[in-house]
Design a protein around this motif. Sequence first.
Motif, mmCIF file in Angstrom:
data_model
loop_
_atom_site.group_PDB
_atom_site.id
_atom_site.type_symbol
_atom_site.label_atom_id
_atom_site.label_comp_id
_atom_site.label_asym_id
_atom_site.label_seq_id
_atom_site.Cartn_x
_atom_site.Cartn_y
_atom_site.Cartn_z
ATOM 1 N N PHE A 183 -10.571 -1.848 -2.540
ATOM 2 C CA PHE A 183 -10.473 -2.183 -1.121
ATOM 3 C C PHE A 183 -9.334 -3.165 -0.914
ATOM 4 C CE2 PHE A 183 -12.095 -6.498 -1.422
ATOM 5 C CZ PHE A 183 -12.801 -6.468 -2.606
ATOM 6 N N GLY A 184 -9.012 -3.367 0.333
ATOM 7 C CA GLY A 184 -8.038 -4.383 0.700
ATOM 8 C C GLY A 184 -6.596 -3.911 0.734
ATOM 9 N N ASP A 185 -6.275 -2.827 0.104
ATOM 10 C CA ASP A 185 -4.889 -2.354 0.118
ATOM 11 C C ASP A 185 -4.575 -1.658 1.434
ATOM 12 O OD1 ASP A 185 -6.816 -0.468 -0.985
ATOM 13 O OD2 ASP A 185 -5.128 0.918 -1.140
ATOM 14 N N VAL A 186 -3.307 -1.517 1.680
ATOM 15 C CA VAL A 186 -2.865 -0.904 2.936
ATOM 16 C C VAL A 186 -2.588 0.590 2.694
ATOM 17 C CG1 VAL A 186 -1.087 -0.881 4.712
ATOM 18 C CG2 VAL A 186 -1.851 -3.044 3.746
ATOM 19 N N VAL A 187 -3.215 1.366 3.460
ATOM 20 C CA VAL A 187 -2.975 2.818 3.357
ATOM 21 C C VAL A 187 -2.257 3.340 4.589
ATOM 22 C CG1 VAL A 187 -4.871 3.305 1.777
ATOM 23 C CG2 VAL A 187 -5.278 3.302 4.233
ATOM 24 N N ALA A 188 -1.992 2.419 5.514
ATOM 25 C CA ALA A 188 -1.166 2.835 6.659
ATOM 26 C C ALA A 188 0.179 3.272 6.119
ATOM 27 C CB ALA A 188 -1.013 1.673 7.638
ATOM 28 N N GLY A 189 0.729 4.260 6.718
ATOM 29 C CA GLY A 189 1.967 4.847 6.213
ATOM 30 C C GLY A 189 1.764 6.303 5.827
ATOM 31 N N ARG A 190 0.575 6.573 5.444
ATOM 32 C CA ARG A 190 0.288 7.991 5.215
ATOM 33 C C ARG A 190 0.140 8.641 6.583
ATOM 34 N NH1 ARG A 190 -2.877 8.613 -0.461
ATOM 35 N NH2 ARG A 190 -1.667 10.536 -0.419
ATOM 36 N N PRO A 191 0.755 9.760 6.767
ATOM 37 C CA PRO A 191 0.750 10.375 8.098
ATOM 38 C C PRO A 191 -0.652 10.554 8.669
ATOM 39 C CG PRO A 191 2.317 11.481 6.674
ATOM 40 C CD PRO A 191 1.590 10.513 5.815
ATOM 41 N N GLY A 249 -4.731 -1.032 9.110
ATOM 42 C CA GLY A 249 -4.356 -0.084 8.047
ATOM 43 C C GLY A 249 -4.838 -0.504 6.678
ATOM 44 N N ARG A 250 -5.710 -1.487 6.614
ATOM 45 C CA ARG A 250 -6.221 -1.939 5.329
ATOM 46 C C ARG A 250 -7.523 -1.202 5.006
ATOM 47 N NH1 ARG A 250 -6.469 -8.280 6.509
ATOM 48 N NH2 ARG A 250 -7.725 -7.396 8.195
ATOM 49 N N VAL A 251 -7.736 -1.001 3.725
ATOM 50 C CA VAL A 251 -8.944 -0.307 3.314
ATOM 51 C C VAL A 251 -10.096 -1.303 3.297
ATOM 52 C CG1 VAL A 251 -10.092 0.913 1.434
ATOM 53 C CG2 VAL A 251 -7.694 1.377 1.938
ATOM 54 N N LEU A 252 -11.080 -1.012 4.158
ATOM 55 C CA LEU A 252 -12.269 -1.855 4.140
ATOM 56 C C LEU A 252 -13.159 -1.466 2.964
ATOM 57 C CD1 LEU A 252 -14.311 -3.887 5.280
ATOM 58 C CD2 LEU A 252 -15.101 -2.089 6.854
ATOM 59 N N ALA A 253 -13.282 -0.185 2.758
ATOM 60 C CA ALA A 253 -14.121 0.251 1.631
ATOM 61 C C ALA A 253 -13.741 1.669 1.236
ATOM 62 C CB ALA A 253 -15.599 0.184 2.011
ATOM 63 N N ARG A 254 -13.854 1.938 -0.053
ATOM 64 C CA ARG A 254 -13.708 3.300 -0.571
ATOM 65 C C ARG A 254 -15.051 3.694 -1.170
ATOM 66 N NH1 ARG A 254 -8.325 1.569 -1.930
ATOM 67 N NH2 ARG A 254 -6.743 3.102 -1.303
ATOM 68 N N GLY A 277 0.802 -1.222 0.000
ATOM 69 C CA GLY A 277 0.000 0.000 0.000
ATOM 70 C C GLY A 277 0.827 1.261 0.000
ATOM 71 N N GLU A 278 0.613 2.042 1.015
ATOM 72 C CA GLU A 278 1.261 3.360 1.079
ATOM 73 C C GLU A 278 2.529 3.352 1.911
ATOM 74 O OE1 GLU A 278 0.073 5.710 -0.722
ATOM 75 O OE2 GLU A 278 -1.856 4.844 -1.231
ATOM 76 N N SER A 279 2.991 2.161 2.300
ATOM 77 C CA SER A 279 4.189 2.108 3.141
ATOM 78 C C SER A 279 4.888 0.764 2.959
ATOM 79 C CB SER A 279 3.806 2.318 4.607
ATOM 80 O OG SER A 279 2.930 1.291 5.025
ATOM 81 N N PHE A 280 6.094 0.706 3.481
ATOM 82 C CA PHE A 280 6.806 -0.567 3.497
ATOM 83 C C PHE A 280 6.311 -1.381 4.685
ATOM 84 C CE2 PHE A 280 9.647 2.085 1.001
ATOM 85 C CZ PHE A 280 10.017 1.231 -0.032
ATOM 86 N N ALA A 281 6.359 -2.688 4.518
ATOM 87 C CA ALA A 281 5.917 -3.554 5.618
ATOM 88 C C ALA A 281 6.759 -3.300 6.857
ATOM 89 C CB ALA A 281 6.003 -5.024 5.191
ATOM 90 N N LYS A 282 8.017 -3.056 6.648
ATOM 91 C CA LYS A 282 8.886 -2.675 7.759
ATOM 92 C C LYS A 282 9.391 -1.255 7.474
ATOM 93 C CE LYS A 282 10.563 -7.365 8.596
ATOM 94 N NZ LYS A 282 11.766 -8.287 8.553
ATOM 95 N N PRO A 283 9.126 -0.357 8.380
ATOM 96 C CA PRO A 283 9.594 1.002 8.101
ATOM 97 C C PRO A 283 11.106 1.121 8.099
ATOM 98 C CG PRO A 283 8.701 0.855 10.328
ATOM 99 C CD PRO A 283 8.380 -0.446 9.652
ATOM 100 N N LEU A 284 11.769 0.261 8.836
ATOM 101 C CA LEU A 284 13.238 0.266 8.866
ATOM 102 C C LEU A 284 13.713 -1.160 8.643
ATOM 103 C CD1 LEU A 284 16.014 1.538 9.417
ATOM 104 C CD2 LEU A 284 15.583 1.211 11.863
ATOM 105 N N LEU A 285 14.490 -1.335 7.580
ATOM 106 C CA LEU A 285 15.024 -2.652 7.248
ATOM 107 C C LEU A 285 16.492 -2.691 7.639
ATOM 108 C CD1 LEU A 285 14.567 -5.399 5.750
ATOM 109 C CD2 LEU A 285 15.504 -4.263 3.721
ATOM 110 N N ALA A 286 16.838 -3.676 8.509
ATOM 111 C CA ALA A 286 18.237 -3.848 8.915
ATOM 112 C C ALA A 286 18.799 -5.067 8.193
ATOM 113 C CB ALA A 286 18.341 -4.009 10.424
ATOM 114 N N VAL A 287 19.895 -4.872 7.510
ATOM 115 C CA VAL A 287 20.530 -5.965 6.780
ATOM 116 C C VAL A 287 22.026 -5.927 7.013
ATOM 117 C CG1 VAL A 287 18.755 -5.980 4.966
ATOM 118 C CG2 VAL A 287 20.801 -4.574 4.688
#
Lengths: 224, 574
Positions: free
Chosen positions: B132-140, B119-124, A85-95
Amino acid sequence: MRGIATVVVFVALASTAAADVTGKVELPPGNAAPPPLATRGFLDRAVNPYLLPKPFDHMPFVVVVVVGEGTAAGTPAPVGWDLVGESFAKPLLAVRAGSEVTIKNRSKRVVSLKAAQKDDLIRKGPINIGGSVPFATPAGFYNVSDADLPHLQGRILAVDSPYFAIPERDGKFEIKDVPPGSYTVKLWYRDGWLDRPDDTLTVPSKGDATVSPKIPAGFKVKTK
Amino acid sequence: VFWSKIWFFVVAVIGAVAVTFALTMPRPAERVHSDAERDRLAVACSVVGVLLKENATTRVKLAGTFAREDELSAKLDDASSANEIDQARAQKAGELGKRLIEQVEGQKPDFAIMIDRRGRVLARVNIDGDAFGDVVAGRPLVDDALAGYLRDDLWLINERLYLVAASPVVRNATTYVGAVVLGHAVTNDLAAKLAKGLKVDVGFYVNGEPIASTSSTPLDRDALQKSFAGLAGEMGRDCESNPPKNLRAGSSEVTALVARLPGEAERASSFYTIFITRPTAIGFMGTLQAVEKGDISFDQFPWILVGGGLVIALVLGLGLMVLESDRPLRRLNAEAVRLAKGEIERLAEDGHRGKFGSIARSINIHIDKLGRDAKAAKKDLDQLLGPVPEGSLGAIDLLGTAAMPGASRPGPSSSGPATPPPPSQFRFGDSGPKMAPPPAALDLGPGPATATPRPSPAGRPPIRAPGLPGAAQPRAPTPPPTPRMLDEDILDSGAAGTDGGLENPYFREVFDQFVSLKRSCGENVAGLTYAKFSEKLKKNRDELMSKTGCREVKFTVYVKDGKAALKATPVKAD
């Protein structure tokens, strides 16, 4: 002859003896600070009046690194890093430095990623939905972002030491197979090493080692 | 006219200052107006910022209202526990979202996104094809909402700018089960609402491209981007901290203020701009045209002061003219009339000041010159004819002009023929017969006018030269006649009184008159013969004609000092 064989096996076992390093990263006392403000709208964000906000989980941005003498043997294993989606699954990746990292685009949009510190770290060009892009990671820290998606921010920390871990939400971590010896424990937080006295760790030949590094108040990191 | 000149100079300076003032005054006024417009622009920009904050408050409250819907929290709680968001859950949640949007009074959101605690979209609803179903978590905004914060942000979705607000969704007042995000598109209507009452234009831009505006004319893109790049200081204070810029909007000149938009849109170089048409320099004529009736009322304009000043200026100017010009001129004129009438012989130079005194002096100088010329003329005549000897036949005064009516019209009265006054006694303004120029003004001493005139014998008509027009008729000015005198020797000469061998009837007539007059004066006429007389007349006539170039010579008999005298007058052709 049998006695000699027994000695060789013993020595070999002794040389490969390793222990797990466990511990818990301790947050500074009174850590009820709200999560960092990435962006701000016209208004300041307001606390939900019906329920207290969730405490911010700092641990996904913390890396515990155990640094010893000498160099680690073996080839680093490849690492996958999912973009969801709008982010990485892990915000910080350590390798481990030199690892091959493969970013897999599991979002629903095409992205074009770029590392701010190293322009050619990631192959230029779009990464289609479901597509992936592998790249090697020299030692260092990299901010990965998409110019069209300013909120999409990922971090990669590539360390020379193979002994590191990202703590769980409760701060507990476990680093397996650390050879006996003396080590220094360092903490990375978000974009830099925490400005704190490094912990020392002695890994015994028998049994596990435990260390509980503390995060200083303010999460201040070293500038260099 | 010294003070008149000074006054005119002062008036001219005042006029020049007034004109300069009139032409210059619009500029400070325009500058003040321009500054006022800039201030108004800054105020309008701040007001728009405040309105956007108010709008954000309303939208956040609306998101909170959405979030408090039990049905929504239940669906999010249910979705959060599921491994995947399925179509059925998404569809039901979407229907709920549409229903909730429809229930909103006033500013309905353009879209809604329902997000579970993971953080998953239940519905738009009404956005992105209701995916739906995508992750939008990460947006501030989403992260903050999932963490329990209400807030707003600006998102750029599919090249449209949205004002978004989010609220956490709480289940049973104990657990966060997700968040709801509402979005309102930035449209021309929103820009119009913001600009309402402010008398400005409002535009929203992303990366220099217009998103929404109250004006259909786009602003200069490069200039806008430059203004945006030049913004400094704390965001949210752009309206106060940064000066307005002059830009072009099509063919118009505008003044614009640029203010950054916050949130995610800030990183996409988003901003709003407030702009007004730049005040033009209207100049003097424009200022005059802008004058309203009230501006020139007695309350607003110092008419009394201006009128008083005008009257004072007029009175001073006219007074100085009267004192320095009119009165001296009238005085000089009156004196000139007196001079012409002969009441005075010279102008009183000291009685006139300045230029008028100079005029009087010039006239007097000319009068003096005429006198000197007359004396010189007499002297020349004496040299020509010689002095009149004692006991002669009589002086023949050749002065006079044929144009003198009096000379050709012997009066029957005892005053003798009506001869013109002697040139020396000529006065300006004489209404008598026209005098011939300069020679008539020669002062030769006692002349016909001063002699005691005697009536012509037997009242005879005046003697005229042959072919002469009537003496009463005005004649053109004759050239200066050369004065001549005939002495007795000439008259006593014994030349035959013939003209070409023939007796001249004119000479005979003159002879007869002369003899008659001598006798009447008791003079001896013995020895006076016609032959001698006519010979002398002829000689004298010829000499006079050759000297003066005249066509004829007229001889007049008259009495001078008790004796008969003869006067020769050259007659010029017409």
